[in-house]
Structures are given as structure tokens and as C-alpha cells.
Design a protein around this motif. Structure first.
Motif, PDB file in Angstrom:
ATOM      1  N   TRP A   1       6.768  13.216 -10.658  1.00  0.00           N
ATOM      2  CA  TRP A   1       5.754  14.205 -10.284  1.00  0.00           C
ATOM      3  C   TRP A   1       4.332  13.724 -10.504  1.00  0.00           C
ATOM      4  CZ3 TRP A   1       7.186  17.653  -7.080  1.00  0.00           C
ATOM      5  CH2 TRP A   1       8.524  18.038  -7.047  1.00  0.00           C
ATOM      6  N   ALA A   2       4.071  12.944 -11.523  1.00  0.00           N
ATOM      7  CA  ALA A   2       2.695  12.468 -11.762  1.00  0.00           C
ATOM      8  C   ALA A   2       2.191  11.595 -10.614  1.00  0.00           C
ATOM      9  CB  ALA A   2       2.619  11.727 -13.092  1.00  0.00           C
ATOM     10  N   PRO A   3       2.952  10.599 -10.156  1.00  0.00           N
ATOM     11  CA  PRO A   3       2.468   9.816  -9.008  1.00  0.00           C
ATOM     12  C   PRO A   3       2.382  10.644  -7.725  1.00  0.00           C
ATOM     13  CG  PRO A   3       4.236   8.648 -10.115  1.00  0.00           C
ATOM     14  CD  PRO A   3       4.147   9.985 -10.734  1.00  0.00           C
ATOM     15  N   SER A   4       3.283  11.620  -7.602  1.00  0.00           N
ATOM     16  CA  SER A   4       3.236  12.450  -6.397  1.00  0.00           C
ATOM     17  C   SER A   4       1.922  13.225  -6.319  1.00  0.00           C
ATOM     18  CB  SER A   4       4.414  13.417  -6.386  1.00  0.00           C
ATOM     19  OG  SER A   4       5.621  12.698  -6.339  1.00  0.00           O
ATOM     20  N   TRP A   5       1.469  13.748  -7.431  1.00  0.00           N
ATOM     21  CA  TRP A   5       0.182  14.460  -7.432  1.00  0.00           C
ATOM     22  C   TRP A   5      -0.994  13.501  -7.347  1.00  0.00           C
ATOM     23  CZ3 TRP A   5      -0.384  19.247  -6.182  1.00  0.00           C
ATOM     24  CH2 TRP A   5       0.674  20.127  -6.365  1.00  0.00           C
TER      25      TRP A   5
ATOM     26  N   CYS B   1      -3.093  12.871  -4.141  1.00  0.00           N
ATOM     27  CA  CYS B   1      -4.269  13.686  -3.789  1.00  0.00           C
ATOM     28  C   CYS B   1      -5.555  12.873  -3.935  1.00  0.00           C
ATOM     29  CB  CYS B   1      -4.335  14.941  -4.654  1.00  0.00           C
ATOM     30  SG  CYS B   1      -2.993  16.090  -4.342  1.00  0.00           S
ATOM     31  N   LEU B   2      -5.613  11.984  -4.931  1.00  0.00           N
ATOM     32  CA  LEU B   2      -6.788  11.115  -5.086  1.00  0.00           C
ATOM     33  C   LEU B   2      -6.927  10.164  -3.900  1.00  0.00           C
ATOM     34  CD1 LEU B   2      -6.626  10.131  -8.857  1.00  0.00           C
ATOM     35  CD2 LEU B   2      -8.251  11.658  -7.768  1.00  0.00           C
ATOM     36  N   VAL B   3      -5.794   9.662  -3.420  1.00  0.00           N
ATOM     37  CA  VAL B   3      -5.829   8.762  -2.262  1.00  0.00           C
ATOM     38  C   VAL B   3      -6.327   9.515  -1.037  1.00  0.00           C
ATOM     39  CG1 VAL B   3      -4.432   7.316  -0.747  1.00  0.00           C
ATOM     40  CG2 VAL B   3      -3.993   7.317  -3.197  1.00  0.00           C
ATOM     41  N   PHE B   4      -5.811  10.730  -0.822  1.00  0.00           N
ATOM     42  CA  PHE B   4      -6.233  11.507   0.339  1.00  0.00           C
ATOM     43  C   PHE B   4      -7.711  11.884   0.246  1.00  0.00           C
ATOM     44  CE2 PHE B   4      -1.599  12.953   0.388  1.00  0.00           C
ATOM     45  CZ  PHE B   4      -1.230  11.877   1.167  1.00  0.00           C
ATOM     46  N   ALA B   5      -8.205  12.182  -0.968  1.00  0.00           N
ATOM     47  CA  ALA B   5      -9.628  12.480  -1.131  1.00  0.00           C
ATOM     48  C   ALA B   5     -10.482  11.252  -0.844  1.00  0.00           C
ATOM     49  CB  ALA B   5      -9.892  12.982  -2.550  1.00  0.00           C
ATOM     50  N   GLY B   6     -10.014  10.077  -1.264  1.00  0.00           N
ATOM     51  CA  GLY B   6     -10.741   8.839  -0.966  1.00  0.00           C
ATOM     52  C   GLY B   6     -10.746   8.534   0.518  1.00  0.00           C
ATOM     53  N   MET B   7      -9.630   8.837   1.189  1.00  0.00           N
ATOM     54  CA  MET B   7      -9.581   8.612   2.633  1.00  0.00           C
ATOM     55  C   MET B   7     -10.483   9.606   3.369  1.00  0.00           C
ATOM     56  SD  MET B   7      -5.554   7.945   2.987  1.00  0.00           S
ATOM     57  CE  MET B   7      -5.254   6.745   4.254  1.00  0.00           C
ATOM     58  N   ALA B   8     -10.613  10.803   2.833  1.00  0.00           N
ATOM     59  CA  ALA B   8     -11.508  11.787   3.450  1.00  0.00           C
ATOM     60  C   ALA B   8     -12.962  11.345   3.338  1.00  0.00           C
ATOM     61  CB  ALA B   8     -11.321  13.152   2.798  1.00  0.00           C
ATOM     62  N   ASP B   9     -13.272  10.530   2.333  1.00  0.00           N
ATOM     63  CA  ASP B   9     -14.642  10.022   2.176  1.00  0.00           C
ATOM     64  C   ASP B   9     -15.006   8.987   3.234  1.00  0.00           C
ATOM     65  OD1 ASP B   9     -15.283  11.644   0.097  1.00  0.00           O
ATOM     66  OD2 ASP B   9     -14.928  10.154  -1.469  1.00  0.00           O
ATOM     67  N   TYR B  10     -14.032   8.510   4.018  1.00  0.00           N
ATOM     68  CA  TYR B  10     -14.360   7.581   5.109  1.00  0.00           C
ATOM     69  C   TYR B  10     -15.250   8.244   6.145  1.00  0.00           C
ATOM     70  CZ  TYR B  10     -10.729   4.380   3.452  1.00  0.00           C
ATOM     71  OH  TYR B  10      -9.969   3.521   2.706  1.00  0.00           O
ATOM     72  N   THR B  11     -15.210   9.567   6.219  1.00  0.00           N
ATOM     73  CA  THR B  11     -16.044  10.274   7.194  1.00  0.00           C
ATOM     74  C   THR B  11     -17.464  10.484   6.685  1.00  0.00           C
ATOM     75  OG1 THR B  11     -15.347  12.428   6.341  1.00  0.00           O
ATOM     76  CG2 THR B  11     -14.042  11.472   8.146  1.00  0.00           C
ATOM     77  N   ARG B  12     -17.693  10.312   5.397  1.00  0.00           N
ATOM     78  CA  ARG B  12     -19.033  10.491   4.828  1.00  0.00           C
ATOM     79  C   ARG B  12     -19.894   9.280   5.138  1.00  0.00           C
ATOM     80  NH1 ARG B  12     -18.849  11.923  -1.298  1.00  0.00           N
ATOM     81  NH2 ARG B  12     -20.990  12.445  -0.867  1.00  0.00           N
ATOM     82  N   PRO B  13     -21.215   9.502   5.297  1.00  0.00           N
ATOM     83  CA  PRO B  13     -22.106   8.345   5.476  1.00  0.00           C
ATOM     84  C   PRO B  13     -22.132   7.483   4.218  1.00  0.00           C
ATOM     85  CG  PRO B  13     -23.317  10.436   5.610  1.00  0.00           C
ATOM     86  CD  PRO B  13     -21.890  10.762   5.373  1.00  0.00           C
ATOM     87  N   ALA B  14     -22.331   6.202   4.412  1.00  0.00           N
ATOM     88  CA  ALA B  14     -22.263   5.256   3.291  1.00  0.00           C
ATOM     89  C   ALA B  14     -23.351   5.495   2.249  1.00  0.00           C
ATOM     90  CB  ALA B  14     -22.349   3.828   3.807  1.00  0.00           C
TER      91      ALA B  14
ATOM     92  N   PHE C   1       3.831   2.669  -8.125  1.00  0.00           N
ATOM     93  CA  PHE C   1       3.285   1.423  -7.606  1.00  0.00           C
ATOM     94  C   PHE C   1       2.589   1.647  -6.261  1.00  0.00           C
ATOM     95  CE2 PHE C   1       3.818  -2.429  -4.998  1.00  0.00           C
ATOM     96  CZ  PHE C   1       3.058  -3.311  -5.756  1.00  0.00           C
ATOM     97  N   SER C   2       3.256   2.342  -5.353  1.00  0.00           N
ATOM     98  CA  SER C   2       2.684   2.529  -4.016  1.00  0.00           C
ATOM     99  C   SER C   2       1.411   3.371  -4.050  1.00  0.00           C
ATOM    100  CB  SER C   2       3.711   3.146  -3.077  1.00  0.00           C
ATOM    101  OG  SER C   2       4.098   4.427  -3.533  1.00  0.00           O
ATOM    102  N   VAL C   3       1.392   4.428  -4.852  1.00  0.00           N
ATOM    103  CA  VAL C   3       0.184   5.262  -4.895  1.00  0.00           C
ATOM    104  C   VAL C   3      -0.981   4.475  -5.473  1.00  0.00           C
ATOM    105  CG1 VAL C   3       0.552   6.375  -7.140  1.00  0.00           C
ATOM    106  CG2 VAL C   3      -0.694   7.576  -5.380  1.00  0.00           C
ATOM    107  N   ASN C   4      -0.730   3.617  -6.435  1.00  0.00           N
ATOM    108  CA  ASN C   4      -1.818   2.846  -7.031  1.00  0.00           C
ATOM    109  C   ASN C   4      -2.298   1.722  -6.125  1.00  0.00           C
ATOM    110  OD1 ASN C   4      -2.442   4.077  -9.600  1.00  0.00           O
ATOM    111  ND2 ASN C   4      -0.327   3.618 -10.107  1.00  0.00           N
ATOM    112  N   VAL C   5      -1.409   1.141  -5.336  1.00  0.00           N
ATOM    113  CA  VAL C   5      -1.847   0.138  -4.357  1.00  0.00           C
ATOM    114  C   VAL C   5      -2.772   0.802  -3.335  1.00  0.00           C
ATOM    115  CG1 VAL C   5      -1.051  -1.293  -2.442  1.00  0.00           C
ATOM    116  CG2 VAL C   5       0.062  -1.452  -4.649  1.00  0.00           C
TER     117      VAL C   5
END
Length: 195
Positions: free
Chosen positions: A67-71, A74-87, A120-124
Motif C-alpha cells: 500500500w505505501a508504494p501504491s499511494w 500520487c507523487l509521480v502523477f503530481a510531478g507529471m502534472a507539473d509538465y504543463t506548468r511553465p518552467a 522499485f517501479s514507483v521510485n524509478v
């Protein structure tokens, strides 16, 4: 001797969170099945054989290792959402923290027992997201430096200084006083002379 055995039994049950325990003999105490074990046995009976392996795995659905890696995804998805923000609005500290966390824990997830491929996969992916954001910030800062080198300002922002060879009538410095009596009152009046 018997008292220390009973105390250790009570202490173990307290640590494991068992309720309604007695201080009786260990043989009689272990025959009682906990409520969790009953529910677990019912669920396990209903599962197909392929999912039973996941259910009973040391890093399976019943453990924090799942459960800890599954939650953490959410950090990965938030980081991917930042791709839309200006640099220019990205934080290099946050991106560096995400990248460092991903790199460190990717290594650690292969050392712990049981091997946790979800961790491992979530941290990569977390490391990749952080590195991508850091590269965006770096490229943005480089483009600003190149832009400032290309734009040559004809004069400094503060204007010419006193004593510059250019005399365009604009002087941002303090007034230059040529006559010591000038500027102390009405024209023609100055400081009293000492003659």
C-alpha cells in the motif's frame, strides 16, 4: 518463573494488538483464532488460485509493502502534472528532492526483503519525473542567459554618470556646483564673503 512467562505473554499480545486475551497457559491461549484471521481465511477461500499468490505474498495486499508504494504513485502523477506548468514556475529544490528520493529508494527497494517491485517501479518513475523537471529548469535558465547576452542595452539602467564624455542634457547624479555661492538663496546672494 510462571509469572515471568505470563508477563511475557501479556506483553507479546499487547505488542501484537490482540484483544480479549487471558493470562492463561500459552497452549490454551493460542487455540483462539483472531477476528482478522477468520476474515482472512474467508477471503482466501473466495479468491482464485492466481490471486491467492498475490494475497499471501510477503509484499502482498495484506501488508504495508504493497500500500505505501501504491499511494506513492500520487507523487509521480503530481510531478507529471507539473509538465504543463511553465518552467519559470517550477521549483528546483522540489524537483531535486523528488529525483534524489527516487534514486535512493530505487536502490533500497532492491536490498530489502521481500523484494518489492512495486516500490522499485514507483521510485524509478519518481526519479525520472524529477530529472525531467530539473532538465526543464536548466534549459529555461540557459535560454535566459543566452537571451541576456544577445540583448545589448545601449546604456546602463541608471543613465550616464557625472563626468561622462556624453552630454545629452540628462544627468541623474547630484547637481554639480561650479560657483560656491550659487544655490544658497536668491540670485546674487551667496555666503558672506570673508574679505
Amino acid at each position: 518463573m510462571a509469572t515471568s512467562r505470563q508477563v511475557s505473554l501479556v506483553f507479546r499480545r499487547f505488542l501484537w494488538g490482540q484483544r480479549n486475551y487471558s493470562t492463561g497457559d500459552i497452549k490454551t491461549a493460542t487455540t483462539k483464532v483472531s477476528r482478522f484471521a477468520e476474515i482472512d481465511a474467508r477471503i482466501e477461500k473466495a479468491l482464485p488460485p492466481k490471486i491467492k499468490a498475490l494475497w499471501n505474498h510477503p509484499a502482498g495486499l495484506k501488508t504495508i509493502h504493497f500500500w505505501a508504494p501504491s499511494w506513492k504513485w500520487c507523487l509521480v502523477f503530481a510531478g507529471m502534472a507539473d509538465y504543463t506548468r511553465p518552467a519559470e514556475k517550477l521549483s528546483w529544490r522540489q524537483s531535486a528532492a523528488l529525483a534524489a528520493t527516487g534514486i535512493i529508494w530505487s536502490r533500497y527497494s532492491m536490498v530489502v526483503v521481500p523484494k518489492n517491485w512495486n516500490l522499485f517501479s514507483v521510485n524509478v518513475f519518481l526519479a525520472l519525473t524529477g530529472v525531467m523537471q530539473l532538465s526543464r529548469i536548466y534549459l529555461y535558465n540557459k535560454s535566459l542567459e543566452n537571451k541576456s547576452k544577445d540583448d545589448e542595452s545601449p546604456e546602463p539602467i541608471m543613465g550616464p554618470r557625472i563626468g561622462d564624455d556624453k552630454d545629452d542634457g540628462v544627468n541623474f547624479g547630484p547637481p554639480v556646483v561650479t560657483d560656491p555661492g550659487e544655490g544658497f538663496g536668491p540670485p546674487g546672494t551667496g555666503p558672506p564673503s570673508t574679505k
